[in-house]
Design a protein around this motif. Structure first.
Motif, PDB file in Angstrom:
ATOM      1  N   LYS A  27       0.877  -1.204  -0.014  1.00 46.76           N
ATOM      2  CA  LYS A  27       0.045   0.071  -0.048  1.00 46.76           C
ATOM      3  C   LYS A  27       0.874   1.051   0.031  1.00 46.76           C
ATOM      4  CE  LYS A  27      -3.847  -1.958   2.729  1.00 46.76           C
ATOM      5  NZ  LYS A  27      -4.601  -1.489   3.851  1.00 46.76           N
ATOM      6  N   VAL A  28       1.942   1.179   0.741  1.00 45.15           N
ATOM      7  CA  VAL A  28       2.892   2.325   0.872  1.00 45.15           C
ATOM      8  C   VAL A  28       3.426   2.886  -0.408  1.00 45.15           C
ATOM      9  CG1 VAL A  28       5.098   3.160   1.812  1.00 45.15           C
ATOM     10  CG2 VAL A  28       3.360   2.344   3.364  1.00 45.15           C
ATOM     11  N   GLY A  68       2.229   2.153  -3.254  1.00 47.76           N
ATOM     12  CA  GLY A  68       1.084   2.730  -4.205  1.00 47.76           C
ATOM     13  C   GLY A  68       0.164   1.534  -4.796  1.00 47.76           C
ATOM     14  N   THR A 122      -3.217   1.233   6.816  1.00 48.43           N
ATOM     15  CA  THR A 122      -1.678   0.920   6.266  1.00 48.43           C
ATOM     16  C   THR A 122      -0.791   1.039   7.267  1.00 48.43           C
ATOM     17  OG1 THR A 122      -2.159   2.193   4.306  1.00 48.43           O
ATOM     18  CG2 THR A 122      -0.214   1.673   4.430  1.00 48.43           C
ATOM     19  N   GLY A 144       3.630  11.532   5.973  1.00 54.62           N
ATOM     20  CA  GLY A 144       3.672  10.368   4.775  1.00 54.62           C
ATOM     21  C   GLY A 144       2.072  10.047   4.552  1.00 54.62           C
ATOM     22  N   LEU A 160       0.171   8.289   6.603  1.00 57.31           N
ATOM     23  CA  LEU A 160       0.070   7.038   6.818  1.00 57.31           C
ATOM     24  C   LEU A 160      -0.902   6.909   8.135  1.00 57.31           C
ATOM     25  CD1 LEU A 160       3.402   5.160   6.459  1.00 57.31           C
ATOM     26  CD2 LEU A 160       1.156   5.167   4.809  1.00 57.31           C
ATOM     27  N   LYS A 215      -4.915   9.822  -1.959  1.00 58.90           N
ATOM     28  CA  LYS A 215      -3.814   9.328  -1.154  1.00 58.90           C
ATOM     29  C   LYS A 215      -2.814   8.552  -1.785  1.00 58.90           C
ATOM     30  CE  LYS A 215      -5.286   8.814   3.621  1.00 58.90           C
ATOM     31  NZ  LYS A 215      -5.648   7.686   4.562  1.00 58.90           N
ATOM     32  N   ILE A 216      -3.531   7.522  -2.593  1.00 58.38           N
ATOM     33  CA  ILE A 216      -2.663   6.671  -3.190  1.00 58.38           C
ATOM     34  C   ILE A 216      -1.933   7.501  -4.622  1.00 58.38           C
ATOM     35  CG2 ILE A 216      -2.703   4.700  -5.168  1.00 58.38           C
ATOM     36  CD1 ILE A 216      -4.931   3.434  -3.606  1.00 58.38           C
ATOM     37  N   TYR A 267      -0.710  10.416  -4.081  1.00 57.10           N
ATOM     38  CA  TYR A 267       0.470  11.084  -3.448  1.00 57.10           C
ATOM     39  C   TYR A 267       1.487   9.832  -3.490  1.00 57.10           C
ATOM     40  CZ  TYR A 267      -1.436  15.524  -2.335  1.00 57.10           C
ATOM     41  OH  TYR A 267      -1.874  17.012  -2.617  1.00 57.10           O
ATOM     42  N   HIS A 268       1.122   8.752  -2.685  1.00 57.98           N
ATOM     43  CA  HIS A 268       2.228   7.717  -2.535  1.00 57.98           C
ATOM     44  C   HIS A 268       2.911   7.276  -3.804  1.00 57.98           C
ATOM     45  CE1 HIS A 268       0.099   6.398   1.380  1.00 57.98           C
ATOM     46  NE2 HIS A 268       0.861   7.332   1.769  1.00 57.98           N
ATOM     47  N   ARG A 269       1.934   7.172  -4.868  1.00 56.48           N
ATOM     48  CA  ARG A 269       2.595   6.689  -6.190  1.00 56.48           C
ATOM     49  C   ARG A 269       3.473   7.800  -6.823  1.00 56.48           C
ATOM     50  NH1 ARG A 269      -2.641   3.995  -9.329  1.00 56.48           N
ATOM     51  NH2 ARG A 269      -2.612   2.147  -7.968  1.00 56.48           N
ATOM     52  N   PHE A 306       9.200   6.118   0.505  1.00 58.50           N
ATOM     53  CA  PHE A 306       9.510   5.582   1.904  1.00 58.50           C
ATOM     54  C   PHE A 306      10.623   4.564   2.019  1.00 58.50           C
ATOM     55  CE2 PHE A 306       5.056   7.031   2.193  1.00 58.50           C
ATOM     56  CZ  PHE A 306       4.764   7.265   3.461  1.00 58.50           C
TER      57      PHE A 306
END
Lengths: 784, 226
Positions: free
Chosen positions: A312-313, A315, A397, B52, B54, B77-78, B80-82, B87
């Protein structure tokens, strides 16, 4: 997508132990489900392959009674609308012996039927034309199997065979061995007119009281079968109608399960209850395997949670994660299904030989069956996988990363329920396995007659006239103690006669079983006299004296049996001189019927030979000697010499086979649940490694750790035992209701099952616990 | 680029409220390399998790490029993470069933980069970190330092603007730690904004600015002096 598969396979390979347990359990249980569904399907679709099966009926004049008179045909043909075809069928009274040229004679079976038999029932011809093959008397249609026995690979059409060393029959067609799921089982069939030559009986075709035939009707589409049945009753003479109040027409496909107590040599019947019981066990095995699966994958996913967090982190989208998890389950199930199919094909011949489970392998390859099994597997995999997949995918997450997701099944309570459920199934199956065995033993020990060291020699046509010679030469052999002639032999049908007499001013028509026997029979069989005396076979005055069993008195309310007269139709009346204790002359599973034993030497069909020895080698030699002697005395008719106890056992073939199948399935279930418990204990100890380490550092002893780890499992077994007992008690009582004479449900069965379950649990769990308990605590603590 | 305004994070138990973070205010500009230091339980990791996305702050606001990011939908959110952040974790958190190559490639797959374009991107990084020979090994077959290197590669393969590192050297020998810190420093010099949480005073000096937390409060926020 390809990546996903690769990942799934890698993750399965990384955990060989759990994957193996999962796969093995699932595939074995799926194999059982496949086998049982194919078997049930073929049992429940009996005779549906005949094109007209929906319009074909058998006349059942009374409950458990399928015999009708031959004269019914011309009467119905002349006066009943709506009946398109009527086929009378009967079997030959004695098994036929065929001889081709100078080849060895061989025994087979034979039925007589009306010439349009093959127009009603669908069979495939290998040689000749079935439609016309039966039109002539003395023409013979034989099965592929019999053709091979008689003529080898040579064509059979037009060949002439000798029946019973006397009649000449010409082969007019050969049919392909019929499908397994048919009530019919015969190897040769001839025109009904042949009866008149082979088994002449002037009354057979003219008299309403000669009920020797089964009558099959093919009705046209529009008629009502109850209407037809009513009209058929009206066609009988007035005096017979009273007994036909129960007459009905039974659909062809329903005959199979409706007549399990019938003994008609060319018809075979099924036991619905046995099929259902086996199907139930297969379902239980599946449940056990699914519980294993849920438990194991739940523990497996414990490791997956972190990975999901990482995904999940970086993406990953939730649906991707869910699909991947479901795919993993699905893949495992599909592979298990494939393995299951392999098991089915490997075991099918063994099953067919050792149990009653017979099915055609082509069924598995039919698109319908494949489609159903794949959709079933899809459904099961979604059912088992969806809950944990959703929970893991939808948890936060951060919580994933910290491995804090709790699945319901991971709480010890939930796991306890699952393990208990498995133990419930295991205990119930253990109980049933013991009970089935106990019932069989009960039957064998309570037949009420001697079975040991007795040999039966059936009297063929050529031997009937030479009884004295036979007796003399038998007695001259070493080890032979006594020879008696009788009509009785285990597995052989007994005649049913009737007699009408007055009891307390009331007229009673008594229907009873009867056979003839020499006076020595009572001694050989060890029958116990309760009243009066046995008759003597050398006394002319005792010629019409009979001995009856206790049930005879009970059923007809006779209080003073000695001297009681049984009037006979066109024969001298019989007089009762003695009463014997009831014994099982038929299968122990059937109620003991009223029986009359007659002193009627002419009717004897078997010689019972009692041997002096119980030494196996001596028995064998004597057996061979007797066979040699009978072959000499009866050159044209093969003599099937058998041991009495083996003949008794042969009566229980279907019970033995059912028990074997049941035991086999139960053992599968028990083994699978053991594997599941092993896996559970593996996870339980792994989760508590740190705790064990801390306890040991603080001075806990090995046995204390062992007790701590085993305590949970013992608790679950005890809970399961408490739940299983009433369920099993109820089901076992229900099962025993099927038997006329049943064993008791003693407490020790339950105790034994409980101890066994506990033993199994402790054994599997302790193996893991001990390994965990003797571990070096430093290692355990560092591990975290 | 990132702006924290009066961020609180607390847990309520029956009678009292325990603050993990209290009134946190600070800003991180593009190209900065911030080290967050502080004793155990001072709220460093919580702060990093909030940045982050999370974890949710209990109160206060967080802006990324002047856009408020609070109660974002899963889909945003995804995104942003992508696309925006990468991390690195103390325990590496590599996927054990994947090879080095696949681990680095996965974020690109999620991002929807085509197979043809993924190959050179991953190959470049492998080359950059001198790991070409190890690309088909599984994480368990590598040393800790190498695993973390893969972790860094995975975090930056999608070319994020912000790199969040939660004690990246916590599980490593000092020499391996130094190697990782050199890598991070290099990345920062190429323009990557980095926020790292660390216990190690020496590694904190690799950054340009050190924030010291204590009991959920910022005690000190000073640039590193060379």
């Amino acid at each position: 997508m390809r990546n996903t598969f690769k990942l799934i396979i890698r993750s399965l390979v990384r955990k060989p132990m759990t994957t193996t347990i999962n796969l093995l359990g699932l595939s074995v249980s799926l194999a059982l489900v496949l086998i049982l569904s194919a078997y049930s399907f073929s049992e429940f679709s009996t005779d549906k392959f005949h094109q007209n099966h929906e319009n074909i009926f058998i006349i059942q004049p009374g409950k458990g009674w399928l015999y009708t008179p031959a004269i019914l045909k011309p009467v119905i043909d002349n006066s009943l609308e709506g009946v398109e075809k009527l086929i009378r069928v009967r079997d030959k009274w004695k098994a036929p012996v065929y001889q081709f040229g100078q080849n060895n004679p061989l025994e087979s079976d034979l039925i007589f039927a009306d010439s349009d038999f093959f127009e009603v029932f669908d069979y495939k011809a290998l040689e000749g034309d079935l439609k016309t093959a039966l039109s002539e008397p003395m023409s013979l249609v034989i099965s592929e199997k019999l053709a091979r026995r008689l003529f080898g690979e040579k064509p059979a059409l037009g060949k002439t065979v000798k029946l019973d060393d006397k009649h000449l029959l010409t082969v007019s067609a050969v049919f392909k061995d019929q499908a397994l799921n048919s009530i019919f089982s015969f190897n040769s069939i001839t025109n009904i007119e042949t009866v008149k030559k082979v088994q002449p009986n002037p009354s057979d075709f003219t008299h309403w009281n000669y009920n020797n035939y089964q009558t099959f009707l093919q009705l046209n589409n529009h008629v009502n079968k109850t209407e037809i049945a009513k009209n058929i009753v009206k066609l009988f003479p007035e005096s017979n109608r009273e007994r036909l109040s129960q007459l009905k027409l039974v659909e062809l496909s329903k005959i199979y399960f409706a007549n399990r107590d019938q003994h008609i040599s060319y018809l075979k019947f099924g036991n619905k209850q046995n099929v259902i019981y086996l199907a139930l066990v297969a379902m239980l095995v599946l449940i056990v395997a699914l519980v294993n699966f849920i438990n194991i994958t739940a523990s497996h996913w414990h490791d997956k949670i972190k990975q999901t967090g990482v995904m999940k982190v970086i993406g990953a989208w939730r649906p991707t994660i869910i699909v991947q998890m479901l795919l993993e389950t699905f893949l495992l199930f599909t592979f298990a299904l494939f393995l299951g199919y392999c098991f089915v094909f490997l075991s099918s011949t063994y099953l067919a030989r050792k149990t009653e489970i017979v099915f055609s392998p082509e069924l598995f390859m039919s698109p319908g069956f494949l489609l159903i099994s794949i959709s079933l597997v899809t459904l099961l995999s979604i059912l088992c996988g969806i809950v944990p997949a959703l929970r893991i995918a939808y948890s936060a997450t951060l919580i994933n990363l910290k491995k804090k997701v709790t699945l319901k099944t991971q709480k010890s309570f939930g796991k306890g329920i699952m393990v208990s459920l498995q133990f419930v199934v295991t205990i119930v199956l253990i109980l049933f396995t013991i009970l089935v065995q106990k019932q069989v033993d009960y039957g064998n020990n309570n037949i009420g007659i001697n079975q040991e060291s007795i040999i039966g020699v059936p009297l063929t046509k050529q031997m009937v006239g030479k009884k004295d010679v036979l007796k003399e030469s038998l007695l001259a052999k070493a080890n032979v103690e006594e020879v008696v002639f009788t009509q009785y032999y285990p597995g052989k049908m007994n005649s049913g006669w009737s007699s009408t007499f007055q009891i307390n001013g009331e007229e009673i028509r008594a229907v009873f079983r009867t056979f003839s026997a020499d006076a020595g029979f009572f001694d050989i069989m060890g029958l116990e006299l309760t009243e009066g005396r046995f008759y003597h076979d050398h006394l002319e005055t005792d010629k019409y004296k009979v001995v009856v069993n206790h049930q005879f008195l009970k059923e007809f309310g006779i209080t003073e049996p000695i001297g009681f007269v049984l009037p006979q139709y066109r024969r001298p009346d019989y007089e009762i001189v003695g009463v014997v204790k009831d014994f099982h002359f038929k299968s122990v599973n059937e109620p003991i019927a009223p029986l009359v034993i007659r002193n009627d030497d002419i009717q004897s069909s078997v010689a019972l030979v009692r041997l002096k020895t119980e030494n196996f080698k001596a028995l064998k030699i004597t057996y061979e000697n007797i066979r040699g002697l009978t072959a000499e005395l009866s050159p044209s008719f093969p003599v099937n010499v058998t041991f009495f106890d083996q003949a008794v056992e042969a009566m229980y073939q279907s019970e033995i086979k059912f028990r074997r199948a049941f035991t086999m399935f139960s053992i599968c279930a028990i083994v699978i649940s053991c594997m599941g418990i092993l896996a559970m204990s593996l996870f339980a100890t792994r989760q508590r490694i740190k705790e064990i380490g801390i306890r040991k550092v603080n001075g806990a002893k090995v046995y204390e750790i062992l007790a701590m780890l085993n305590k949970d499992f013992i608790k679950w077994v005890v809970i399961a035992f408490v739940i299983a007992c009433p369920i099993a008690y109820y089901a076992m009582n229900k099962w025993l209701e099927n038997f006329a004479y049943k064993t008791t449900l003693s407490w020790w069965i339950f105790a034994l099952a409980g101890v066994l379950a506990l033993g199994i649990a402790l054994l599997t769990v302790s193996f893991q616990s001990y390994k965990a308990a003797i571990r070096n605590p430093v290692e355990a603590l560092r591990y975290e | 680029m990132i702006h924290l305004k009066n961020i609180d994070k607390y847990y309520d138990s029956k009678f009292q409220r325990t603050f993990v973070l209290k009134g946190i205010n600070f800003e991180v500009n593009q190209g900065e390399f911030v080290s967050v230091m502080g004793p155990s339980g001072s709220g460093k990791s919580t702060m990093l998790n909030i940045i982050g996305l999370l974890d949710q702050p209990s109160a206060g606001e967080l802006f990324i490029f002047d856009e408020p990011v609070f109660n974002l939908k899963e889909k945003r959110k995804i995104e942003y993470h992508r696309n925006f952040m990468g991390f690195i974790f103390q325990a590496y958190h590599l996927i054990e069933e994947m090879t080095v190559y696949e681990n680095i490639e996965t974020p690109l797959i999620y991002k929807g980069v085509k197979s043809k374009e993924r190959k050179p991107m991953v190959a470049n990084l492998l080359d950059h970190f001198n790991m070409v020979a190890k690309k088909d090994l599984f994480p368990q077959q590598l040393s800790g330092g190498q695993q973390q290197l893969v972790g860094v590669a995975r975090a930056i393969v999608g070319k994020p603007k912000l790199l969040l590192a939660d004690e990246p050297t916590g599980n490593l020998h000092s020499s391996q730690g130094e190697m990782i810190m050199d890598v991070l420093k290099g990345l920062n010099e190429e323009g990557m904004t980095i926020i790292q949480v660390t216990h190690n005073e020496k590694f904190a000096q690799y950054g340009k600015r050190i924030i010291r937390l204590e009991d959920g409060l910022i005690r000190e926020d000073l640039p590193v002096q060379n």
